[in-house]
Design a protein around this motif. Structure first.
Motif, mmCIF file in Angstrom:
data_model
loop_
_atom_site.group_PDB
_atom_site.id
_atom_site.type_symbol
_atom_site.label_atom_id
_atom_site.label_comp_id
_atom_site.label_asym_id
_atom_site.label_seq_id
_atom_site.Cartn_x
_atom_site.Cartn_y
_atom_site.Cartn_z
ATOM 1 N N ASP A 74 -24.120 63.977 35.674
ATOM 2 C CA ASP A 74 -23.776 63.030 36.739
ATOM 3 C C ASP A 74 -22.374 63.271 37.259
ATOM 4 O OD1 ASP A 74 -26.155 61.072 36.541
ATOM 5 O OD2 ASP A 74 -25.466 61.280 34.472
ATOM 6 N N GLY A 75 -21.504 63.828 36.381
ATOM 7 C CA GLY A 75 -20.126 64.026 36.799
ATOM 8 C C GLY A 75 -19.455 65.150 36.036
ATOM 9 N N ILE A 76 -18.315 65.571 36.568
ATOM 10 C CA ILE A 76 -17.446 66.557 35.943
ATOM 11 C C ILE A 76 -16.045 65.965 35.914
ATOM 12 C CG2 ILE A 76 -17.221 67.710 38.200
ATOM 13 C CD1 ILE A 76 -16.805 69.541 34.877
ATOM 14 N N ILE A 105 -19.229 65.887 32.166
ATOM 15 C CA ILE A 105 -18.864 67.051 31.381
ATOM 16 C C ILE A 105 -17.370 67.289 31.556
ATOM 17 C CG2 ILE A 105 -19.151 69.545 31.084
ATOM 18 C CD1 ILE A 105 -21.585 67.913 30.187
ATOM 19 N N ASN A 106 -16.678 67.525 30.464
ATOM 20 C CA ASN A 106 -15.240 67.778 30.534
ATOM 21 C C ASN A 106 -14.953 69.242 30.862
ATOM 22 O OD1 ASN A 106 -12.602 68.610 28.709
ATOM 23 N ND2 ASN A 106 -12.379 66.647 29.718
ATOM 24 N N ASP A 107 -14.241 69.456 31.930
ATOM 25 C CA ASP A 107 -13.660 70.756 32.306
ATOM 26 C C ASP A 107 -14.639 71.820 32.794
ATOM 27 O OD1 ASP A 107 -11.228 69.712 31.591
ATOM 28 O OD2 ASP A 107 -10.984 70.913 29.766
ATOM 29 N N GLY A 119 -14.189 63.330 38.306
ATOM 30 C CA GLY A 119 -13.071 62.584 37.732
ATOM 31 C C GLY A 119 -11.901 63.519 37.519
ATOM 32 N N VAL A 120 -10.692 63.012 37.691
ATOM 33 C CA VAL A 120 -9.490 63.832 37.562
ATOM 34 C C VAL A 120 -8.462 63.112 36.698
ATOM 35 C CG1 VAL A 120 -7.607 64.995 38.788
ATOM 36 C CG2 VAL A 120 -9.873 64.861 39.842
ATOM 37 N N LEU A 155 -10.402 58.342 38.504
ATOM 38 C CA LEU A 155 -9.230 58.937 37.879
ATOM 39 C C LEU A 155 -9.103 58.469 36.435
ATOM 40 C CD1 LEU A 155 -6.602 58.278 40.714
ATOM 41 C CD2 LEU A 155 -7.962 60.353 40.371
ATOM 42 N N GLY A 156 -8.548 59.344 35.599
ATOM 43 C CA GLY A 156 -8.161 58.959 34.250
ATOM 44 C C GLY A 156 -6.651 59.039 34.137
#
Length: 221
Positions: A84-86, A71-73, A109-110, A129-130
């Motif tokens: 599963d992730g943010i 999920i973004n943000d 993720g950052v 990371l992105g």
């Protein structure tokens, strides 16, 4: 910590601007059928209730295909839908605070733009990371285009997977070979395509070539 490197090879980031003939769910399913290995649900304009309702549907779809959902943000939505992730940006909640909210199991993720930001993210508990934007993109008008050398430096500086993002398509993805990335995050080249499944299939082949070129180089050293 769960190893997610292989899940990041072709990382699809959703964008509602291309929905019309197909719903977002249909688009995401076509992308997964074409070979997408990870999905990030990105909704900047929805309220939390609508975002959560959509997230629950996409989460169910991703579970059926055994594909991780980020999920973004929105940390609240990520927790509520058991994503599963943010994924958070530099202007969002710091990853150490995110970790306190989501617990030990959810992936974080950052977005980073430099080695310094990457090292801070790792220290604060990021799992991946992105880095970007790599190329000019209409998806995010205010995104600065970063250098491939900068991407290479970030990949070399950290021991967690790095995904390149921003304006990546069939024509320029090959320029990322040799950087050390775990994969590519793509928006418009997938969801803006007339045939999402075919676009994803073609991009998966190209992404594997880019990532595998790095693995082959490591094996020959």
């Amino acid at each position: 910590m769960k190893s997610i490197k292989s899940d990041l090879r072709l990382y699809a980031v959703t964008d509602q601007r291309w929905t019309g003939k197909q719903s977002l769910v249909d688009q995401v399913e076509d992308a997964i059928k074409g070979g997408v290995t990870c999905v990030q649900l990105r909704e900047k304009s929805m309220d939390d209730q609508a975002f959560l309702a959509e997230a629950l549907i996409i989460k169910d779809l991703c579970q059926r295909y055994d594909i991780p959902l980020f999920i973004n943000d929105n940390v609240d939505v990520a927790i509520a839908c058991q994503a599963d992730g943010i994924h958070v940006g530099q202007e969002d909640m710091a990853s150490d605070l995110v970790r306190k909210r989501v617990g030990p199991d959810m992936l974080i993720g950052v977005s980073v733009h430099s080695v310094a930001e990457a090292l801070i993210a790792v220290e604060n508990g990021a799992d991946c990371l992105g880095y970007g934007a790599m190329f000019a993109t209409a998806t995010k008008d205010d995104a600065d285009v970063l250098t491939i050398e900068g991407l290479r430096q970030v990949c070399a500086a950290v021991d967690i997977p790095v995904v390149a993002i921003g304006g990546i398509d069939h024509e320029n993805i090959g320029q990322l070979a040799g950087t050390g990335i775990a994969g590519v995050a793509i928006i418009s080249a997938i969801f803006g395509a007339s045939d999402i499944e075919k676009a994803s299939r073609d991009l998966k082949i190209l992404a594997e070539h880019v990532v595998d070129s790095d693995l082959n180089n490591e094996g020959g050293q």
